[in-house]
Design a protein around this motif. Structure first.
Motif: not given
Length: 331
Positions: A56-60, A291-305
């Motif tokens: 149930k991975r965090v998805r973007a 750019d994809a990494l910066n997108t998920v950093i900004e929207n919080g998905k990266y922090a969730e992972v």
């Protein structure tokens, strides 16, 4: 479910029943159970985690403006081929209960990148040595395997950063070694380290400094699998293991047989190392990945992972393309 002996081999001694790593933010999520080492110690009881194939991975969400800039040769294939070791080093990359599905923070971050790029994620399990060959040849589009940015590697590959690089000195729980902070602290010790890794480079540099100072040289030992060096540590064949902090913190918390005697930047004493996704040099993929990494950093998905795997304190504020890497080795 795999046998108890299989799981014991992966972690060195105990089954994968809990997760405690080096993050600063603690929390639990349904199906994950992430917790920091500090929080676990304070609570006095470990938390169970999900080691099933269904993570149930965090998805973007796909971002068209970024996805359209993926090189056509990759975009037309519809998938992102990611080289990953999956070699039994939790919480970075290890196998689920089915003995075939790769799980861990590396595959979770790779999934976020693939999602933003609008591509299916395909994980290609390979050895550490073959990972570099696979990316260089184009067989794999990107490598996610705790790879440190170095100036020498930048000659051949492109990099998009996503974590800081921390290393740890792991000793037996009853070891008289209480703190390792400088080269003299390891003089005369038997030290295990991974061959061809950045930590090996640092270890050998420290050894040279000790010998020039008239101190006893270290005895370097190499093992192929995590279970091997943990067995050597428990039996006393080695005094300390020098490896990635996430892995050592996890193992120490899970097994109860070791302790962390100190940490060090992946860049050594003066440079902060950075972990990055690695792509073929000049093929145009690295910027969309960043750019994809910066997108998920900004929207919080990266922090969730990162929180899920207890690695919140290894987060970066933004992904960079080909930042200054660790210095070249002197010849």
């Amino acid at each position: 479910m795999p046998s108890l002996s299989r799981r014991a081999a992966v972690l060195g001694l105990l089954p994968l029943l809990l997760l405690a790593a080096c993050g600063t933010a603690a929390g639990t999520e349904q199906g994950s159970g992430a917790v920091t080492a500090e929080a676990a110690a304070a609570a006095g009881a470990p938390l169970k985690i999900d080691t099933s194939p269904d993570q149930k991975r965090v998805r973007a969400e796909k971002v068209d403006a970024i996805a359209t800039r993926v090189p056509e040769a990759i975009r037309s294939g519809g998938e992102l081929s990611v080289g990953i070791t999956g070699d039994g080093t939790p919480p970075l990359s290890f196998l689920a209960d089915d003995d075939s599905t790769v799980i861990g923070v590396e595959s979770d971050v790779a999934q976020l990148v693939a999602d933003v790029l609008g591509l299916r994620l395909r994980l290609d399990r390979t050895s550490w040595e073959n990972l570099f060959l696979a990316v260089r040849s184009g067989k794999d589009h990107v490598g996610f395997s705790n790879i440190t940015v170095t100036e020498e590697r930048k000659d051949i590959y492109d990099f998009a950063t996503y974590r800081v690089d921390q290393l740890a000195w792991e000793t037996g729980k009853d070891s008289k070694l209480t703190r390792i902070e400088q080269p003299s602290d390891i003089a005369g010790l038997k030290v295990a380290v991974g061959s061809g890794t950045n930590q090996e480079k640092i270890l050998l540099e420290w050894d040279e400094r000790n010998k020039k100072a008239g101190l006893k040289p270290i005895e370097v030992q190499y093992y192929q699998r995590p279970a091997d060096y943990y067995l050597a540590l428990k039996s006393g064949r080695i005094d300390v293991y020098f490896g990635p902090n996430p892995t050592s913190a996890y193992h120490s918390a899970v097994s109860g047989d070791t302790k962390i005697a100190g940490t060090l930047s992946g860049g050594g004493e003066s440079v902060q190392g950075l972990i990055a996704a690695m792509t073929q040099k000049g093929n145009g993929l690295v910027q969309p990945v960043s750019d994809a990494l910066n997108t998920v950093i900004e929207n919080g998905k990266y922090a969730e992972v990162l929180k899920r795997w207890g690695l919140s304190n290894e987060a970066i504020p933004a992904s960079q393309v080909n930042p200054p890497g660790l210095p070249r080795q002197k010849k």
